[in-house]
Design an enzyme around this catalytic site. Structure first.
Site, PDB file in Angstrom:
ATOM      1  N   ASP A 106       4.017   3.499   1.278  1.00 56.23           N
ATOM      2  CA  ASP A 106       3.018   4.571   1.343  1.00 56.23           C
ATOM      3  C   ASP A 106       2.851   5.116   2.757  1.00 56.23           C
ATOM      4  OD1 ASP A 106       1.914   1.991   1.824  1.00 56.23           O
ATOM      5  OD2 ASP A 106      -0.119   2.716   1.509  1.00 56.23           O
ATOM      6  N   HIS A 107       3.575   4.539   3.714  1.00 59.82           N
ATOM      7  CA  HIS A 107       3.508   5.017   5.107  1.00 59.82           C
ATOM      8  C   HIS A 107       4.839   5.624   5.573  1.00 59.82           C
ATOM      9  CE1 HIS A 107      -0.450   3.092   5.996  1.00 59.82           C
ATOM     10  NE2 HIS A 107      -0.086   2.433   4.909  1.00 59.82           N
ATOM     11  N   HIS A 125       4.019   0.870   9.942  1.00 57.38           N
ATOM     12  CA  HIS A 125       4.641  -0.312   9.331  1.00 57.38           C
ATOM     13  C   HIS A 125       5.514   0.126   8.159  1.00 57.38           C
ATOM     14  CE1 HIS A 125       1.047   0.218   6.881  1.00 57.38           C
ATOM     15  NE2 HIS A 125       1.427  -0.700   6.025  1.00 57.38           N
ATOM     16  N   ASP A 143      -2.208  -0.376   8.770  1.00 56.53           N
ATOM     17  CA  ASP A 143      -2.964  -1.339   7.961  1.00 56.53           C
ATOM     18  C   ASP A 143      -3.267  -2.568   8.814  1.00 56.53           C
ATOM     19  OD1 ASP A 143      -2.488   0.568   6.103  1.00 56.53           O
ATOM     20  OD2 ASP A 143      -1.424  -0.720   4.679  1.00 56.53           O
ATOM     21  N   HIS A 202       5.603  -0.426   4.923  1.00 54.50           N
ATOM     22  CA  HIS A 202       5.202  -0.213   3.529  1.00 54.50           C
ATOM     23  C   HIS A 202       5.420   1.246   3.115  1.00 54.50           C
ATOM     24  CE1 HIS A 202       2.685  -4.137   3.370  1.00 54.50           C
ATOM     25  NE2 HIS A 202       3.928  -4.317   2.995  1.00 54.50           N
ATOM     26  N   HIS A 235      -7.409   5.848   4.363  1.00 53.54           N
ATOM     27  CA  HIS A 235      -6.626   4.877   3.593  1.00 53.54           C
ATOM     28  C   HIS A 235      -7.512   4.178   2.558  1.00 53.54           C
ATOM     29  CE1 HIS A 235      -4.009   1.237   3.044  1.00 53.54           C
ATOM     30  NE2 HIS A 235      -3.025   2.066   3.336  1.00 53.54           N
ATOM     31  N   HIS A 285      -1.325  -7.669   9.427  1.00 51.94           N
ATOM     32  CA  HIS A 285      -1.147  -7.176   8.055  1.00 51.94           C
ATOM     33  C   HIS A 285      -0.072  -8.047   7.400  1.00 51.94           C
ATOM     34  CE1 HIS A 285      -1.464  -4.354   4.819  1.00 51.94           C
ATOM     35  NE2 HIS A 285      -0.296  -3.773   5.009  1.00 51.94           N
TER      36      HIS A 285
HETATM   37 ZN   LIG Z   1       0.487  -1.727   4.218  1.00 50.01          ZN
END
Ligand SMILES: [Zn+2]
Length: 323
Positions: free
Chosen positions: A66-67, A62, A210, A64, A269, A140
């Site tokens: 941090d990914h 996805h 997530d 976000h 995570h 999510h």
């Molecule tokens: Zn996320």
């Protein structure tokens, strides 16, 4: 099959954990696959035997940061290492705009092609050299998926008992049968499928993004060897924060894994608020204890650089622990 964790923290890195990234490869193979690419993933790769020259595909769960914030740096370094082989990226469509914007802003012409597959238009199973890959939609704050990896190219074994029983003497034709080829020996047609069997069942692994609803994975748990899934915090913390972040608690994940009778569960995570002793704050062991009270299978809490091997019998072994 091997799983190598390159980042296991949620949101921000900590001194012990980088943000999300997990490598997958067939045991001993050079080629490998990367799921998520948080900032600094290329630094983590440098501490392993993985090479960005042999990375076949990147899967982003996805949008976000941090990914995915690690993508531009990793691509730039691949170019500076002289990569010319095309790289597949499977990700939300917005990730293509993100990559192009950074490449454009920083005037970086790549030396290799990117075969981009947007998740939005993906409606079939993707085939790579070592795996078939399917997306599974999750729940999510933004669109998020899990990737279901199913091993392909499993070798054949000779049914020596049957060959002997049929009085087929050994010779080069045994090799051909094992390669899946039909052969003619002394006027007799021998079909490979009559004298071979698949060495083992294909290994299956899900690596999730997530997700606040692990039940969405239920239709894909049949024959699953390993589930890798986020467990951002404890149930108590989840109740305190409320449902808005749409993450999974250790309890919710463990209950699901128990209900599905999964043999191997790897949680990852983790919120940076969970630390190791002698920290006086919240401890990571709280998540482990919580999950263990709802799940009786083999449970692991991933650490950065943990290297797991999934054997052909479906046993998961921690080959190289992080410390
Ligand atoms: Zn996320």
């Amino acid at each position: 099959m091997e799983l190598i964790f390159l980042g296991t923290s949620a949101g921000s890195p900590t001194k012990r954990r980088n943000v999300s990234a997990c490598a997958l490869r067939k045991f001993g193979a050079k080629r490998w696959y990367l799921v998520d690419c948080g900032e600094g993933t290329q630094h983590q790769i440098l501490h392993t035997k993985l090479s960005i020259m042999h990375l076949e595909a990147i899967f982003i769960t996805h949008i976000h940061g941090d990914h995915c914030y690690g993508l531009p740096g990793l691509l730039a370094s691949a170019m500076m290492s002289g990569r010319t082989e095309a790289l597949s990226i499977v990700a939300p469509q917005a990730i293509q705009r993100f990559i192009e914007a950074v490449l454009d802003t920083t005037e970086l012409p790549l030396s290799f092609e990117i075969n981009f597959q947007s998740l939005e238009s993906l409606d079939k199973t993707l085939k790579f050299r070592h795996f078939k890959v399917q997306k599974i939609s999750l729940s999510h704050r933004v669109a998020s998926v899990a990737y279901h990896f199913c091993e392909t190219g499993i070798g054949l074994r000779l049914d020596v008992e049957k060959l002997n029983a049929d009085k087929i003497a050994s010779g080069p034709h045994w090799n051909q049968l094992q390669k899946g080829l039909d052969v003619e020996v002394e006027g007799q047609n021998l079909r490979s499928s009559d004298y071979t069997f698949v060495a083992h069942a294909p290994r299956k692994v899900i690596i999730g993004g997530d997700n606040d609803s692990p039940q969405l994975l239920a239709p894909f748990c049949e024959g699953l060897d390993v589930l890798v899934h986020e467990a951002t915090y404890s149930q108590q913390m989840s109740d305190k924060i409320g449902p808005a972040p749409q993450h999974c608690s250790a309890k919710a994940l463990a209950e699901f894994a128990q209900q599905q009778q999964l043999g191997n569960l790897i949680m990852t995570h983790f919120s940076p608020r969970y630390q190791y002793p002698p920290s006086k704050g919240l401890l990571i062991t709280e998540l482990e204890d919580e999950a263990k009270s709802y799940y009786s299978g083999q449970l692991h809490l991933a650490n950065d650089f943990d290297n797991f091997r999934l054997t052909s019998k479906g046993e998961l072994k921690l080959l190289i622990p992080s410390s």
